[in-house]
Design an enzyme around this catalytic site. Sequence first.
Site, mmCIF file in Angstrom:
data_model
loop_
_atom_site.group_PDB
_atom_site.id
_atom_site.type_symbol
_atom_site.label_atom_id
_atom_site.label_comp_id
_atom_site.label_asym_id
_atom_site.label_seq_id
_atom_site.Cartn_x
_atom_site.Cartn_y
_atom_site.Cartn_z
ATOM 1 N N ASN A 209 0.822 -1.163 0.092
ATOM 2 C CA ASN A 209 0.143 0.098 -0.033
ATOM 3 C C ASN A 209 0.965 1.242 0.010
ATOM 4 O OD1 ASN A 209 0.476 0.698 2.673
ATOM 5 N ND2 ASN A 209 -0.391 -1.035 3.164
ATOM 6 N N ASP A 278 -4.328 -6.012 5.053
ATOM 7 C CA ASP A 278 -5.421 -6.739 5.777
ATOM 8 C C ASP A 278 -5.452 -8.049 5.096
ATOM 9 O OD1 ASP A 278 -6.180 -4.667 7.539
ATOM 10 O OD2 ASP A 278 -7.464 -3.865 6.175
ATOM 11 N N LYS A 288 7.273 -17.880 -10.672
ATOM 12 C CA LYS A 288 6.650 -16.836 -11.335
ATOM 13 C C LYS A 288 5.346 -17.244 -12.216
ATOM 14 C CE LYS A 288 7.486 -12.831 -14.713
ATOM 15 N NZ LYS A 288 8.116 -12.720 -15.970
ATOM 16 N N PHE A 324 -3.923 4.341 14.838
ATOM 17 C CA PHE A 324 -4.257 5.052 13.727
ATOM 18 C C PHE A 324 -5.482 4.623 12.995
ATOM 19 C CE2 PHE A 324 -1.050 8.388 12.990
ATOM 20 C CZ PHE A 324 -0.225 8.076 13.962
ATOM 21 N N LYS A 338 -12.942 1.457 15.770
ATOM 22 C CA LYS A 338 -11.552 0.673 15.878
ATOM 23 C C LYS A 338 -10.991 0.825 17.319
ATOM 24 C CE LYS A 338 -10.508 1.353 10.997
ATOM 25 N NZ LYS A 338 -9.975 2.173 9.976
ATOM 26 N N LYS A 342 -10.178 -2.569 19.124
ATOM 27 C CA LYS A 342 -8.669 -2.713 19.376
ATOM 28 C C LYS A 342 -8.234 -2.414 20.789
ATOM 29 C CE LYS A 342 -8.326 -2.118 14.509
ATOM 30 N NZ LYS A 342 -7.413 -2.425 13.371
HETATM 31 N N1 CTP Z 1 -3.693 -2.848 12.166
HETATM 32 C C1 CTP Z 1 -3.340 -3.820 12.726
HETATM 33 N N2 CTP Z 1 -3.468 -4.948 11.913
HETATM 34 C C2 CTP Z 1 -4.016 -4.992 10.729
HETATM 35 C C3 CTP Z 1 -4.582 -3.863 10.304
HETATM 36 C C4 CTP Z 1 -4.736 -2.730 11.009
HETATM 37 O O1 CTP Z 1 -2.546 -3.972 13.710
HETATM 38 N N3 CTP Z 1 -4.193 -5.940 10.270
HETATM 39 C C5 CTP Z 1 -3.869 -1.405 12.954
HETATM 40 C C6 CTP Z 1 -3.130 -0.337 12.211
HETATM 41 O O2 CTP Z 1 -1.501 -0.230 12.528
HETATM 42 C C7 CTP Z 1 -3.700 0.822 12.884
HETATM 43 C C8 CTP Z 1 -5.274 0.527 13.115
HETATM 44 O O3 CTP Z 1 -5.122 -0.933 13.246
HETATM 45 O O4 CTP Z 1 -3.177 1.366 14.164
HETATM 46 C C9 CTP Z 1 -6.418 0.817 12.157
HETATM 47 O O5 CTP Z 1 -5.698 0.375 10.900
HETATM 48 P P1 CTP Z 1 -6.781 0.604 9.570
HETATM 49 O O6 CTP Z 1 -6.001 0.206 8.463
HETATM 50 O O7 CTP Z 1 -7.235 2.041 9.631
HETATM 51 O O8 CTP Z 1 -7.877 -0.223 10.078
HETATM 52 P P2 CTP Z 1 -8.471 -1.569 9.774
HETATM 53 O O9 CTP Z 1 -8.619 -2.194 11.130
HETATM 54 O O10 CTP Z 1 -7.435 -2.401 8.744
HETATM 55 O O11 CTP Z 1 -9.910 -1.348 9.191
HETATM 56 P P3 CTP Z 1 -10.616 -1.030 7.710
HETATM 57 O O12 CTP Z 1 -9.226 -1.521 6.779
HETATM 58 O O13 CTP Z 1 -11.499 -1.884 7.697
HETATM 59 O O14 CTP Z 1 -10.610 0.490 7.853
#
Ligand code: CTP
Length: 404
Positions: A209, A278, A288, A324, A338, A342
């Site tokens: 990303n 995610d 490959k 975040f 969130k 969390k």
């Molecule tokens: N985070 C994490 N592990 C993941 C995804 C996210 O620890 N697999 C943490 C990120 O480091 C951040 C927080 O969770 O501190 C929120 O991340 P974000 O990408 O905004 O949210 P998601 O929980 O992935 O939700 P969504 O993608 O559905 O918005």
Amino acid sequence: MLSGKHVVLGVTGGIAAYKACEVVSRLRKLGAGVDVIMTANATRLVAPLTFETLSGAPVCVDTFERTGAWDVRHISLAQKADLMLVAPATANLMAKLAHGIADDMLTTTLLATRAPIALAPAMNTGMWTAAVTQENLRILLERGVQMIGPGSGRLACGDTGEGRMSEPADIVAAAQKLLLPVRDMEGLRVLVTAGPTVERIDPVRYLTNDSSGKMGYALARAARERGAEVTLLTGPTRLATPQGVCAVPIVSTQDLYDEALRRAPGQDIIVQAAAPADYRPETVSPQKLKKHGGEALVLRLVENPDVAQAIGRQKREGQVLVGFAAETQNLTDNALRKLEAKNLDLIVANDVTAEGAGFGTDTNIVTLLTRTQAQSLPRMSKDDVANRIWDRALEIRREALQPA
Ligand code: CTP
């Protein structure tokens, strides 16, 4: 007190130049050494002799002046400075500094210095709000130049509005903060996660990303400067490890999960600025992948573990967890969801679609949310955002550790 510290004060040709006299006098009373550089226009408003008397040093105006002593004055002042402060800073000075123009003693010294630079802008509201000045402001903030003010109020031209120079006492207080690093995180162990993760598809392809890692690195640097013992779990970035920080490289979300969970119990504060993917491909092809004559390629993705959630489950008493929320819509609602899911104490919400916020930029616009409070911060450098996050995390820690 500021003894042993040296401030080079630039005075430009704004009517607030007379207030710079009080800045010099206050800095001197605190024990700082001060050299003053004036622009030619500033000398039409205040006589150099006033600054010479207050600072106890000759005032520089002309780059080519022969002082008798052989040194290259703009370089020697640039090196001598622990802080370069410009008060008042006109729109013209900001424009020159933003674009590297060095056509007098002050701008040359500003270009040469490695010391932190702080500006106290002062100008008419129209000049301050002009698109070009705001653009220059953005450039300067992104480069880490500190802004002190401006405030609002009645201006010398008769207008009322933004553009009034901050009061000398406030300018000196801000300078003091820049000169005396705060060491309020000594004895604390903190973990910061940063950057993207990389999920392999085959030996030459991967999913990732847009995270640049800048926010996480700024957090690690700020905590270290404030005296903390810092571990930085970082995905692949182009950034240099901040001095004194223990950086542990990770590649995939699973790596991050393993490292973070193992290290979490020993930490006082954990800030998760990483953008872990995610999902990951269900299988990683050892070879490959080849094209198949026009057929669609179906890549099956499986969900990665949520690192923050797992850390939240094993949170111990007194530990502060910060996450975040990078959002493109419903910022507050999504962020608060969130925070709960969390088990975080603080979530830093940012709308990644806003200009000057989010991935890759040097500035950010964030809201700090706890279960009970929301604090929206203006656009500021990621270094400043980092310090505000630590300030808030330390407050939460103090509250948590207070006997009920
Ligand atoms: N985070 C994490 N592990 C993941 C995804 C996210 O620890 N697999 C943490 C990120 O480091 C951040 C927080 O969770 O501190 C929120 O991340 P974000 O990408 O905004 O949210 P998601 O929980 O992935 O939700 P969504 O993608 O559905 O918005």
